[in-house]
Design an enzyme around this catalytic site. Structure first.
Site, PDB file in Angstrom:
ATOM      1  N   ASP A  26      50.443  33.578 -11.974  1.00 50.04           N
ATOM      2  CA  ASP A  26      49.441  33.345 -13.026  1.00 50.04           C
ATOM      3  C   ASP A  26      49.010  31.880 -13.026  1.00 50.04           C
ATOM      4  O   ASP A  26      48.893  31.256 -14.081  1.00 50.04           O
ATOM      5  CB  ASP A  26      49.999  33.738 -14.391  1.00 50.04           C
ATOM      6  CG  ASP A  26      48.902  33.930 -15.427  1.00 50.04           C
ATOM      7  OD1 ASP A  26      47.733  34.111 -15.030  1.00 50.04           O
ATOM      8  OD2 ASP A  26      49.205  33.886 -16.638  1.00 50.04           O
ATOM      9  N   ALA A  58      46.913  31.177 -28.048  1.00 56.07           N
ATOM     10  CA  ALA A  58      47.541  32.494 -28.133  1.00 56.07           C
ATOM     11  C   ALA A  58      47.108  33.318 -26.940  1.00 56.07           C
ATOM     12  O   ALA A  58      46.032  33.125 -26.370  1.00 56.07           O
ATOM     13  CB  ALA A  58      47.169  33.202 -29.431  1.00 56.07           C
ATOM     14  N   SER A  69      48.410  37.254 -24.607  1.00 56.64           N
ATOM     15  CA  SER A  69      48.961  38.601 -24.720  1.00 56.64           C
ATOM     16  C   SER A  69      50.458  38.595 -24.975  1.00 56.64           C
ATOM     17  O   SER A  69      51.002  39.583 -25.468  1.00 56.64           O
ATOM     18  CB  SER A  69      48.664  39.392 -23.440  1.00 56.64           C
ATOM     19  OG  SER A  69      47.273  39.435 -23.170  1.00 56.64           O
ATOM     20  N   TYR A  70      51.130  37.485 -24.656  1.00 58.29           N
ATOM     21  CA  TYR A  70      52.589  37.467 -24.730  1.00 58.29           C
ATOM     22  C   TYR A  70      53.123  36.558 -25.833  1.00 58.29           C
ATOM     23  O   TYR A  70      54.328  36.409 -25.964  1.00 58.29           O
ATOM     24  CB  TYR A  70      53.169  37.035 -23.381  1.00 58.29           C
ATOM     25  CG  TYR A  70      52.775  37.954 -22.257  1.00 58.29           C
ATOM     26  CD1 TYR A  70      53.476  39.129 -22.015  1.00 58.29           C
ATOM     27  CD2 TYR A  70      51.676  37.670 -21.454  1.00 58.29           C
ATOM     28  CE1 TYR A  70      53.108  39.984 -20.990  1.00 58.29           C
ATOM     29  CE2 TYR A  70      51.296  38.525 -20.426  1.00 58.29           C
ATOM     30  CZ  TYR A  70      52.025  39.676 -20.201  1.00 58.29           C
ATOM     31  OH  TYR A  70      51.648  40.529 -19.184  1.00 58.29           O
ATOM     32  N   GLY A  71      52.243  35.966 -26.637  1.00 53.33           N
ATOM     33  CA  GLY A  71      52.713  35.144 -27.740  1.00 53.33           C
ATOM     34  C   GLY A  71      51.707  34.068 -28.088  1.00 53.33           C
ATOM     35  O   GLY A  71      50.583  34.027 -27.570  1.00 53.33           O
ATOM     36  N   GLU A  72      52.127  33.174 -28.993  1.00 57.71           N
ATOM     37  CA  GLU A  72      51.290  32.066 -29.417  1.00 57.71           C
ATOM     38  C   GLU A  72      52.084  30.766 -29.350  1.00 57.71           C
ATOM     39  O   GLU A  72      53.315  30.771 -29.360  1.00 57.71           O
ATOM     40  CB  GLU A  72      50.765  32.284 -30.835  1.00 57.71           C
ATOM     41  CG  GLU A  72      51.843  32.299 -31.908  1.00 57.71           C
ATOM     42  CD  GLU A  72      51.253  32.429 -33.296  1.00 57.71           C
ATOM     43  OE1 GLU A  72      50.061  32.781 -33.397  1.00 57.71           O
ATOM     44  OE2 GLU A  72      51.974  32.163 -34.273  1.00 57.71           O
ATOM     45  N   VAL A  73      51.349  29.663 -29.303  1.00 54.09           N
ATOM     46  CA  VAL A  73      51.952  28.345 -29.144  1.00 54.09           C
ATOM     47  C   VAL A  73      51.538  27.476 -30.320  1.00 54.09           C
ATOM     48  O   VAL A  73      50.367  27.469 -30.721  1.00 54.09           O
ATOM     49  CB  VAL A  73      51.520  27.688 -27.814  1.00 54.09           C
ATOM     50  CG1 VAL A  73      52.122  26.299 -27.681  1.00 54.09           C
ATOM     51  CG2 VAL A  73      51.935  28.558 -26.635  1.00 54.09           C
TER      52      VAL A  73
END
Length: 594
Positions: free
Chosen positions: A349, A231, A233-237
């Site tokens: 990034d 997880a 800042s922009y979501g989770e996997v």
């Protein structure tokens, strides 16, 4: 009993037609609106009255009870007779008086009227149900005395069809056919050969693409329990091991639309780079869902950080492992050059957590760069205002527009945590100038130098953690004091970081003819002094440099690099070279190794 032009003494309900009822002509059983069967003994009286009222034949005439004369009086008005000219063996809708029995009971007459009305109502409902189910009985005709069910208005079409339907088109079900974009994700998506199809160009930088409809799904129905993959800042996997998929769910709609748009562009560039130039190393989007804010990517064995930690526990790496590492990072460098120059996409990034590998006994077979949440469009891009038409399985086609922020440089995204940026970007942060004051799209050459320097830092981290530090009595870290500053970028931390690099890199970077084409590969103290504007910042940098000379001089002097790592460290020194020209040319990326 004679039946010439008269009714029997027991009035029967007439259905009309020939000598036999139409339902007797059918192959099926005879029709009964109430599904009546043979009357039972306990209900003999009620069954007899029902048979008399509905016009049915008496099963046992000898058991019937005759009516008394004083119970019913003669009718003063003759009842109107239905002239239908059909048999009376079936069901009927009227009661007729006969010459044998001129006196009829009002109660029987009223009961017959009620039963007739009930019959018409039941048959009308049954007929409507049959019409809805499309059941057409052979030989069925309209019945006299019945109220036909309401029919929809029919007018002949130009094809001569009275059903207002086009005979040349297939008849669809009432629920419709689910289009490709509205189906659930039940298995691993097939490998796509094309993701975007150009449709039109309204203005410069405003192309419209049609997205492959097979890429969109409604919901996930893979039939397995996923594992948590990470997880941010922009979501989770979530990882689905059986199907080999990694599904990323965005935390917000704006983040999802930004990452989806750049992922579509990157995926198309990845397919073209592989097909035309044989360049891999770019993760390719497999599927996505607009309602669920999800994107589907192929799952890999590990990211580069996890791979490095496992490698450090397995002992000294073999030659096959180091060669696979060098080969993988050369491929990643080519991929970043292609994205920045040919596609106009800057990652911003690049780090170990965003590089994913497949390996067998630590020999890397596949390596890609992913997590495109911070990707931006640079000055080489021709799709800064692109639009994407997506078929979601609904009636209207959805249009996804690339947000304006995707082509506007945000310096906070460029500098990040400061761990992987070159000295030029860190100096702009310290001086609050240069890129810190810049607006508009980032220049493609600046974006390329940032991405390649960050790639070199990721490779240096892997070598220090997985290869070099296990051979030393004291492990060496790429950044020594980051946690002392509470994981926050500040001017003091930036000066500390530059001082640590000036102390560590001379002990690691090799000075070979390849690495010294554009000068000494590591950052010189004099060059850092020139890049820092304020006198107080220079004094702070000098203080950090003296401290590291006192605390880390003997540790750095004891480093002995095995000859097996020389080739990989040459690639690190080129990617992290102090001269930007060395990073832009990168002869190692395009020159075949002997």
């Amino acid at each position: 009993m004679a039946r010439s032009r008269r009714r029997s003494s027991v009035d029967e309900m007439d259905v009309g037609g020939s000598a036999t009822s139409e339902y007797e002509n059918c192959g099926g059983p005879s029709f009964s609106p109430l599904n009546l069967s043979r009357p039972k003994k306990s209900t003999r009286g009620r069954s007899l009255r029902s048979a008399q009222a509905w016009g049915g034949k008496q099963l046992h005439p000898e058991r019937s009870t005759p009516l008394a004369r004083n119970d019913c009086g003669p009718s003063s008005k003759p009842r109107r007779r239905h002239e239908v000219g059909r048999s009376n063996k079936g069901l009927g809708a009227s009661l007729d008086r006969t010459d044998e029995d001129t006196s009829q009971c009002p109660r029987i007459r009223a009961s017959a009227i009620r039963c007739g009305a009930s019959t018409r109502k039941i048959v009308r409902i049954t007929g409507e149900c049959d019409a809805q189910q499309g059941d057409s009985r052979p030989g069925r005709s309209e019945m006299a005395g019945w109220h036909s069910p309401p029919k929809r208005r029919r007018t002949p079409s130009r094809h001569g069809n009275s059903d207002n339907e086009r005979s040349h088109l297939p008849r669809l079900s009432s629920h419709g056919v689910v289009r490709v974009g509205g189906r659930p994700l039940t298995q691993t998506p097939l490998q796509k050969t094309i993701i975007l199809q150009p449709k039109l160009v309204r203005k410069v930088f405003m192309p419209t693409f049609t997205v492959n409809p097979e890429m969109h799904y409604r919901r996930v129905a893979l039939g397995e329990i996923p594992k948590f993959g990470g997880a941010g800042s922009y979501g989770e996997v979530q990882i689905f091991k059986q199907t080999g998929l990694a599904i990323k769910t965005a935390s917000s709609r704006s983040c999802f639309e930004h990452e989806l748009a750049v992922s579509l562009l990157t995926g198309e560039c990845s397919l073209r780079a592989q097909a035309s130039l044989g360049i891999g190393g770019i993760i390719c989007l497999m599927a996505f869902s607009l309602p669920s804010k999800q994107m589907v990517f192929p799952a890999y064995d590990a990211d580069l950080n996890a791979y490095g930690y496992r490698l450090s526990r397995s002992g000294p790496p073999s030659v096959l492992v180091t060669e696979s590492i060098e080969r993988a990072f050369i491929g990643l460098g080519r991929a970043l050059v292609y994205l920045n120059t040919s596609c106009g996409l800057t990652h911003l990034d690049v780090k170990g957590g965003n590089i994913f590998v497949n390996h067998s006994h630590f020999v890397i077979s596949d390596c890609v760069i992913g997590d495109l949440s911070l990707m931006t469009l640079n000055t080489n891009s021709m799709a800064m205002r692109a639009e994407f038409e997506i078929d979601t399985g609904e009636e209207e086609i959805k249009t996804l527009r690339l947000p304006r922020s995707a082509s506007q440089m945000t310096f906070s995204f460029v500098i990040g945590h400061g761990l992987n940026q070159p000295i030029s970007v860190i100096a702009d942060f310290i001086n609050n100038s240069g890129l810190a004051k810049s607006t508009g799209p980032i220049k493609h050459d600046v974006g390329l130098t940032i991405d390649l320097y960050a790639l070199g830092q990721a490779l240096l981290e892997l070598l220090l953690v997985g290869c070099i530090s296990p051979c030393l009595s004291v492990p060496i870290l790429r950044t020594a004091t980051y946690y002392y500053y509470s994981n926050k970028l500040s001017v003091d931390y930036a000066l500390d970081l530059l001082a640590y690099r000036c102390s560590l890199y001379p002990a690691l970077f090799p000075t070979t003819p390849l690495t010294t084409i554009y000068g000494i590969p590591w950052d010189q103290v004099e060059g850092v002094f020139e890049s820092i504007a304020g006198a107080h910042h220079r004094e702070a940098f000098r203080a950090h440099l003296e401290r590291y000379r006192l605390t880390h001089r003997r540790l750095f002097a004891s480093i002995r690099i095995p000859s097996a790592f020389t080739g990989v460290l040459e690639l690190v020194s080129l990617l992290c070279h102090a001269n930007e020209k060395a990073r832009l040319s990168i002869p190692l990326l395009w020159t075949p190794r002997p």
